[in-house]
Design a protein around this motif. Structure first.
Motif, mmCIF file in Angstrom:
data_model
loop_
_atom_site.group_PDB
_atom_site.id
_atom_site.type_symbol
_atom_site.label_atom_id
_atom_site.label_comp_id
_atom_site.label_asym_id
_atom_site.label_seq_id
_atom_site.Cartn_x
_atom_site.Cartn_y
_atom_site.Cartn_z
ATOM 1 N N ILE A 149 0.834 -1.204 0.000
ATOM 2 C CA ILE A 149 0.000 0.000 0.000
ATOM 3 C C ILE A 149 0.875 1.262 0.000
ATOM 4 O O ILE A 149 0.552 2.242 -0.672
ATOM 5 C CB ILE A 149 -1.007 -0.038 1.177
ATOM 6 N N GLU A 150 2.006 1.226 0.715
ATOM 7 C CA GLU A 150 2.880 2.403 0.778
ATOM 8 C C GLU A 150 3.454 2.713 -0.611
ATOM 9 O O GLU A 150 3.462 3.852 -1.044
ATOM 10 C CB GLU A 150 4.014 2.211 1.797
ATOM 11 N N GLN A 151 3.932 1.678 -1.299
ATOM 12 C CA GLN A 151 4.488 1.873 -2.642
ATOM 13 C C GLN A 151 3.430 2.396 -3.610
ATOM 14 O O GLN A 151 3.687 3.288 -4.411
ATOM 15 C CB GLN A 151 5.033 0.552 -3.177
ATOM 16 N N GLU A 152 2.223 1.835 -3.505
ATOM 17 C CA GLU A 152 1.144 2.221 -4.416
ATOM 18 C C GLU A 152 0.721 3.674 -4.138
ATOM 19 O O GLU A 152 0.438 4.431 -5.061
ATOM 20 C CB GLU A 152 -0.034 1.262 -4.242
ATOM 21 N N MET A 153 0.694 4.063 -2.851
ATOM 22 C CA MET A 153 0.344 5.451 -2.511
ATOM 23 C C MET A 153 1.365 6.420 -3.100
ATOM 24 O O MET A 153 1.001 7.471 -3.612
ATOM 25 C CB MET A 153 0.242 5.625 -0.988
ATOM 26 N N LYS A 154 2.641 6.049 -3.019
ATOM 27 C CA LYS A 154 3.698 6.900 -3.585
ATOM 28 C C LYS A 154 3.497 7.055 -5.092
ATOM 29 O O LYS A 154 3.587 8.153 -5.631
ATOM 30 C CB LYS A 154 5.086 6.293 -3.299
ATOM 31 N N ARG A 155 3.217 5.942 -5.757
ATOM 32 C CA ARG A 155 3.024 5.973 -7.211
ATOM 33 C C ARG A 155 1.825 6.851 -7.573
ATOM 34 O O ARG A 155 1.895 7.682 -8.479
ATOM 35 C CB ARG A 155 2.810 4.555 -7.753
ATOM 36 N N LEU A 156 0.735 6.694 -6.838
ATOM 37 C CA LEU A 156 -0.486 7.442 -7.151
ATOM 38 C C LEU A 156 -0.310 8.931 -6.847
ATOM 39 O O LEU A 156 -0.773 9.791 -7.596
ATOM 40 C CB LEU A 156 -1.671 6.855 -6.377
ATOM 41 N N LEU B 254 -8.893 6.856 -2.116
ATOM 42 C CA LEU B 254 -8.552 7.972 -2.991
ATOM 43 C C LEU B 254 -9.734 8.925 -3.009
ATOM 44 O O LEU B 254 -10.891 8.484 -2.957
ATOM 45 C CB LEU B 254 -8.293 7.475 -4.418
ATOM 46 N N HIS B 255 -9.459 10.208 -3.090
ATOM 47 C CA HIS B 255 -10.557 11.173 -3.112
ATOM 48 C C HIS B 255 -11.278 11.108 -4.459
ATOM 49 O O HIS B 255 -10.636 11.173 -5.506
ATOM 50 C CB HIS B 255 -10.048 12.583 -2.849
ATOM 51 N N PRO B 256 -12.627 10.983 -4.443
ATOM 52 C CA PRO B 256 -13.369 10.854 -5.709
ATOM 53 C C PRO B 256 -13.177 12.026 -6.661
ATOM 54 O O PRO B 256 -13.339 11.868 -7.870
ATOM 55 C CB PRO B 256 -14.841 10.768 -5.272
ATOM 56 N N LYS B 257 -12.786 13.190 -6.128
ATOM 57 C CA LYS B 257 -12.602 14.324 -7.051
ATOM 58 C C LYS B 257 -11.392 14.116 -7.959
ATOM 59 O O LYS B 257 -11.281 14.761 -8.995
ATOM 60 C CB LYS B 257 -12.527 15.659 -6.296
ATOM 61 N N SER B 258 -10.494 13.203 -7.588
ATOM 62 C CA SER B 258 -9.343 12.925 -8.470
ATOM 63 C C SER B 258 -9.528 11.635 -9.263
ATOM 64 O O SER B 258 -8.626 11.212 -9.986
ATOM 65 C CB SER B 258 -8.040 12.890 -7.658
#
Ligand code: ZN
Length: 133
Positions: free
Chosen positions: A86-93, A117-121
């Motif tokens: 999850i940490e790696q994926e958060m960094k990528r996103l 993730l915020h729906p506005k993005s």
């Protein structure tokens, strides 16, 4: 890395009413129920092929699910993507400009690390990223 669609979360007012409906719809029995205090919901899980359908009912009037139902009525609430880290994926996103509802993952249903993730993005879709622990 995203491994698969983990589950689809559906907001419902009453598990007592919706569980029999989904048992009939899916032709299968409920897999399990779990109160998730971190999200003020009770969840009911149905295994469908390799994925899960998760019914979410509020356990408190200030639950996000309660707010969602009040605003948009019952229905699809979020889709969840299973990731290896999850940490790696958060960094990528984050690098790609996506915004998160919260900065750090919490422990959700089935003891998974989750973050939204915020729906506005994300074109108005609430996307959950989850990692099995
Ligand atoms: Zn979920």
């Amino acid at each position: 890395m995203i491994n698969r669609v983990d589950h689809i979360g559906i907001a419902v007012s009453s598990l007592e009413e919706s569980i029999p409906l989904f048992e009939k719809l899916l032709g299968t029995r409920l897999n399990k129920r779990e109160v998730v205090d971190s999200q003020k919901v009770e969840a009911a899980f149905f295994k469908v092929g390799g994925g899960t359908i998760e019914l979410l009912a509020p356990t408190s009037h200030d639950s996000q699910i309660q707010k969602f139902i009040k605003k948009k009525k019952e229905g699809v609430h979020h889709i969840a993507l299973n990731v290896s880290s999850i940490e790696q994926e958060m960094k990528r996103l984050e690098k790609n400009g996506f915004e998160f509802v919260s900065k750090t993952p919490i422990i959700g249903a089935n003891n998974k690390k989750i973050v939204f993730l915020h729906p506005k993005s994300t074109n108005g879709v609430l996307v959950e990223i989850c990692e099995d622990t």
